[in-house]
Design a protein around this motif. Structure first.
Motif, PDB file in Angstrom:
ATOM      1  N   ARG A  92      -7.815   2.768  -1.866  1.00 16.94           N
ATOM      2  CA  ARG A  92      -9.027   1.932  -1.878  1.00 16.94           C
ATOM      3  C   ARG A  92     -10.001   2.405  -2.953  1.00 16.94           C
ATOM      4  NH1 ARG A  92      -6.979  -2.053   0.579  1.00 16.94           N
ATOM      5  NH2 ARG A  92      -6.299  -1.631   2.695  1.00 16.94           N
TER       6      ARG A  92
ATOM      7  N   ARG B 169     -15.287 -10.074  -8.676  1.00 17.24           N
ATOM      8  CA  ARG B 169     -14.367 -11.215  -8.712  1.00 17.24           C
ATOM      9  C   ARG B 169     -13.175 -10.844  -9.550  1.00 17.24           C
ATOM     10  NH1 ARG B 169     -17.300 -16.494  -8.295  1.00 17.24           N
ATOM     11  NH2 ARG B 169     -19.203 -15.940  -7.211  1.00 17.24           N
ATOM     12  N   PRO B 170     -12.345  -9.926  -9.042  1.00 15.91           N
ATOM     13  CA  PRO B 170     -11.236  -9.425  -9.859  1.00 15.91           C
ATOM     14  C   PRO B 170     -10.234 -10.534 -10.164  1.00 15.91           C
ATOM     15  CG  PRO B 170     -11.030  -8.684  -7.587  1.00 15.91           C
ATOM     16  CD  PRO B 170     -12.369  -9.331  -7.703  1.00 15.91           C
TER      17      PRO B 170
ATOM     18  N   HIS C 115       0.839  -1.206   0.000  1.00 16.60           N
ATOM     19  CA  HIS C 115       0.000   0.000   0.000  1.00 16.60           C
ATOM     20  C   HIS C 115       0.872   1.254   0.000  1.00 16.60           C
ATOM     21  CE1 HIS C 115      -2.981  -2.794   2.165  1.00 16.60           C
ATOM     22  NE2 HIS C 115      -3.300  -2.742   0.902  1.00 16.60           N
TER      23      HIS C 115
ATOM     24  N   TYR D 164      -1.381  -4.925  -3.169  1.00 11.65           N
ATOM     25  CA  TYR D 164      -2.069  -5.444  -4.351  1.00 11.65           C
ATOM     26  C   TYR D 164      -1.070  -6.106  -5.290  1.00 11.65           C
ATOM     27  CZ  TYR D 164      -6.129  -2.824  -2.883  1.00 11.65           C
ATOM     28  OH  TYR D 164      -7.196  -2.358  -2.178  1.00 11.65           O
TER      29      TYR D 164
ATOM     30  N   VAL E 257      -8.581   1.804  -6.543  1.00  9.08           N
ATOM     31  CA  VAL E 257      -8.574   0.389  -6.915  1.00  9.08           C
ATOM     32  C   VAL E 257      -9.995  -0.054  -7.256  1.00  9.08           C
ATOM     33  CG1 VAL E 257      -8.283  -1.947  -6.006  1.00  9.08           C
ATOM     34  CG2 VAL E 257      -6.456  -0.283  -5.725  1.00  9.08           C
ATOM     35  N   ALA E 258     -10.967   0.397  -6.452  1.00 11.81           N
ATOM     36  CA  ALA E 258     -12.363   0.042  -6.728  1.00 11.81           C
ATOM     37  C   ALA E 258     -12.791   0.583  -8.097  1.00 11.81           C
ATOM     38  CB  ALA E 258     -13.266   0.576  -5.622  1.00 11.81           C
TER      39      ALA E 258
ATOM     40  N   SER F 220      -4.258  -9.425   1.427  1.00  6.96           N
ATOM     41  CA  SER F 220      -4.811  -8.769   2.606  1.00  6.96           C
ATOM     42  C   SER F 220      -3.730  -8.328   3.587  1.00  6.96           C
ATOM     43  CB  SER F 220      -5.836  -9.647   3.307  1.00  6.96           C
ATOM     44  OG  SER F 220      -5.378 -10.930   3.416  1.00  6.96           O
ATOM     45  N   GLY F 221      -3.861  -7.096   4.009  1.00 14.00           N
ATOM     46  CA  GLY F 221      -2.937  -6.518   4.974  1.00 14.00           C
ATOM     47  C   GLY F 221      -1.593  -6.128   4.394  1.00 14.00           C
TER      48      GLY F 221
ATOM     49  N   THR G  87      -6.242  -8.636  -4.302  1.00 13.09           N
ATOM     50  CA  THR G  87      -5.978  -8.113  -2.964  1.00 13.09           C
ATOM     51  C   THR G  87      -5.066  -9.059  -2.193  1.00 13.09           C
ATOM     52  OG1 THR G  87      -8.197  -7.201  -2.937  1.00 13.09           O
ATOM     53  CG2 THR G  87      -7.080  -7.363  -0.807  1.00 13.09           C
TER      54      THR G  87
END
Lengths: 229, 358
Positions: free
Chosen positions: A194, A210-211, A174, A222, A197-198, A218-219, A216
């Motif tokens: 965020r 369902r990219p 990130h 990308y 990316v969306a 997580s934590g 992602t």
């Protein structure tokens, strides 16, 4: 790419054996090291094309080994880590690790990480085009197409997507993305990331929920996936 | 901090003892016109006994000594001096003193014994609890391990096996290791929660991304269900720990898949009410027995007669991680069929996605 050499630094004999057999079956040359000291010596004596480094070594903290290696070693280093340690992973990526794998990992994942880590940047002045299944990008014309249809992107959306595509297959944290696209003062403004990316997913993914391209981690961050992993 | 509190409460006990005795003496003083000083001794004795019921031994002894001295000084003739006139009264004062002390010591001892019994009961319960836990846990861990060991042994004698057998054994090993990994992950989460060193790391989260990322991890098992997600367009961002919330939603969906029939609905809804995030996960199963609803979030609790598999940790991890966000999770049965888990988390909200950027 085959017959590239890989150095495994892990104190667990089972993991070393598993990795050695797997890698050899994909035609890699394999060196094994049990401790940090052994690993650093092996890397200096026969510099490998890639290092698989376990973060939990008995004799030295994995982060220190990584820092020592990075003082002179420029080829990819992939970190092997245990679960629930996103902070450790981010720290390692900040300290120069190329990518990471969480134990237990699938062989498919392992090979995908190694492949994209070993791939030299495909994009230079002579090759301004990138092709990722249904997506293409022209880095000179700054144009992205999906199924041969132009996609309208804002300047920021384009910078973000181009950066991810240039690092196809590699995880980007990130902080790294914010720093590169928005600038150093935005390092902690993750809400921008965020939102963009969306938005990008809505424009480039066939099903944004369902990219398959912008995945992602997580934590951590990308990962742009060009082909199937 | 604990000992400080204890000390201050002991100090309070001394204070209350003295005040109570002084009050009782004052009452006795008012009554002294109507009743004899021996009756007043009984009033004081009752007061000391009542104190003994609630307080530690030392404040009660103080009350006993103080009341004996005051009784002597104020009520036993000659009044307003400590000298006692008759042998009978001297004997009475001595007996008063002894009885008050015996009361203090006896009540104290009885309470000690009670405490001991309670402790022993608690220990027995804990042992019983851990035995049940160990049984279910060792079953849950040993089943996949047995599969893996047995299947690999078979594969090592591969000459006798057909190719079909071999690939079946291999897929058994694969399924067993995934199951084992899941159990270990739950156990690790639980010990993380209980270790106290557990820290929550909040960052802006796109709930849509959170929910769909979690759902993707369930392919292909989830494709046998009708999973529906309802999240409003332009849903704001929330400050949450992505990893923890991922596991919360994962465990709720996993719970639904384990206990409801294939082909039924699983509905995930998210709402924002003021500064609170509301997520509900509902299924169309047969719901939970009403008298067990309050216990399903307890560690290692498993609903009576539920399918084997699972350690009874999943829902307690849900509660632990939601509470780490200062939120709450509740469960209730739906009127027609199925059950609904509702998570409510108070958190910072960002509407940045509603602004037109650039």
């Amino acid at each position: 790419m085959s017959s590239a050499s890989i150095l495994i630094i892990d104190d667990e004999v089972q993991i070393r054996k598993l990795l050695t057999i797997t890698l050899q079956s994909y035609d890699f040359k394999v060196q094994e090291a049990v401790t940090a000291k052994e690993g650093l010596t092996a890397a200096a004596n026969h510099p490998p094309d890639l290092v698989l480094l376990d973060l939990g070594l008995p004799d030295e903290n994995g982060h220190d080994v990584l820092r020592h290696l990075r003082e002179w070693y420029t080829s990819p280093i992939i970190i092997l880590s245990v679960q629930s340690s996103e902070e450790d992973i981010v720290k390692a990526l900040d300290n120069g690790a190329t990518d990471y794998l969480v134990k237990p990992f699938r062989t498919g994942e392992l090979m995908a990480r190694i492949r994209s880590a070993l791939r030299k940047t495909i994009f230079d002045e002579n090759n301004p085009l990138g092709e990722f299944k249904d997506l293409t990008i022209d880095f000179v014309a700054r144009v992205v197409k999906k199924d041969n249809v132009n996609i309208k992107l804002t300047a920021t959306e384009y910078s973000l997507l181009a950066l991810m595509m240039k690092n196809e297959g590699k995880v980007l944290t990130h902080q790294y993305l914010l720093n590169q696209v928005w600038g150093p003062s935005y390092r902690d403004e993750s809400q921008y990331l965020r939102v963009f990316v969306a938005q990008l997913r809505k424009k480039i993914e066939t099903n944004p929920n369902r990219p398959v391209h912008i995945v992602t981690e997580s934590g951590v961050g990308y990962r742009f996936v060009g082909s199937t992993i | 901090v604990n000992s400080l509190f204890y000390n201050s409460s002991i100090k309070k006990q001394y204070l209350i003892s003295v005040v109570t005795i002084l009050t009782a003496v004052g009452l006795g003083f008012m009554l002294s016109g109507f009743v004899g000083y021996r009756v007043i001794a009984f009033v004081l004795l009752v007061t000391v006994s009542i104190l003994a019921l609630f307080f530690d031994i030392l404040p009660v002894i103080l009350a006993a000594v103080l009341s004996a001295l005051l009784w002597d000084f104020l009520f036993i003739p000659p009044t307003f001096q400590f000298t006692v006139g008759t042998t009978e009264d001297r004997l009475l004062l001595l007996m008063y003193f002894i009885i008050a002390l015996i009361h203090a010591v006896l009540t104290y001892k009885i309470r000690q014994v009670q405490k001991e019994v309670r402790k022993r009961e608690e220990r027995a319960n804990t042992i019983k609890f851990y035995n049940t836990l160990l049984n279910s846990l060792s079953h849950e861990l040993r089943t996949p391990i047995t599969t893996i060991i047995g299947a690999t042994d078979n594969l090592l004698n591969a000459e006798k096996l057909s190719d079909k057998d071999k690939s079946e054994l291999l897929s058994e090993i694969s399924v067993a290791s995934v199951r084992l990994n899941q159990q270990v992950e739950n156990l690790l989460s639980m010990s993380r929660l209980e270790s106290g060193i557990f820290q929550i790391k909040k960052d802006w989260v796109d709930v849509r991304e959170l929910v769909y990322t979690t759902l993707q991890r369930f392919e292909p098992a989830l494709s046998n269900y009708r999973a529906n997600v309802f999240i409003p367009e332009n849903f704001p961002l929330f400050k949450l720990d992505f990893g923890l919330m991922e596991q919360v939603i994962h465990n709720l969906i996993s719970n639904a898949i384990q206990h409801t029939a294939e082909g039924t609905d699983i509905i995930i809804k998210a709402e924002c009410i003021e500064e609170r995030l509301l997520i509900t996960v509902s299924d169309s199963g047969k719901g939970f027995p009403q008298d067990e609803i309050s216990r399903v979030f307890d560690k290692f609790y498993r609903v009576q007669g539920s399918r084997p598999g699972g350690t009874g940790l999943g829902l307690s991890i849900v509660r632990g991680f939601v509470e780490a966000h200062n939120g709450s999770v509740t469960l209730h049965n739906l009127p027609l069929r199925g059950a609904m888990f509702s998570i409510e988390i108070p958190t910072e909200v960002s509407y940045i996605n509603r602004l037109k950027n650039e």
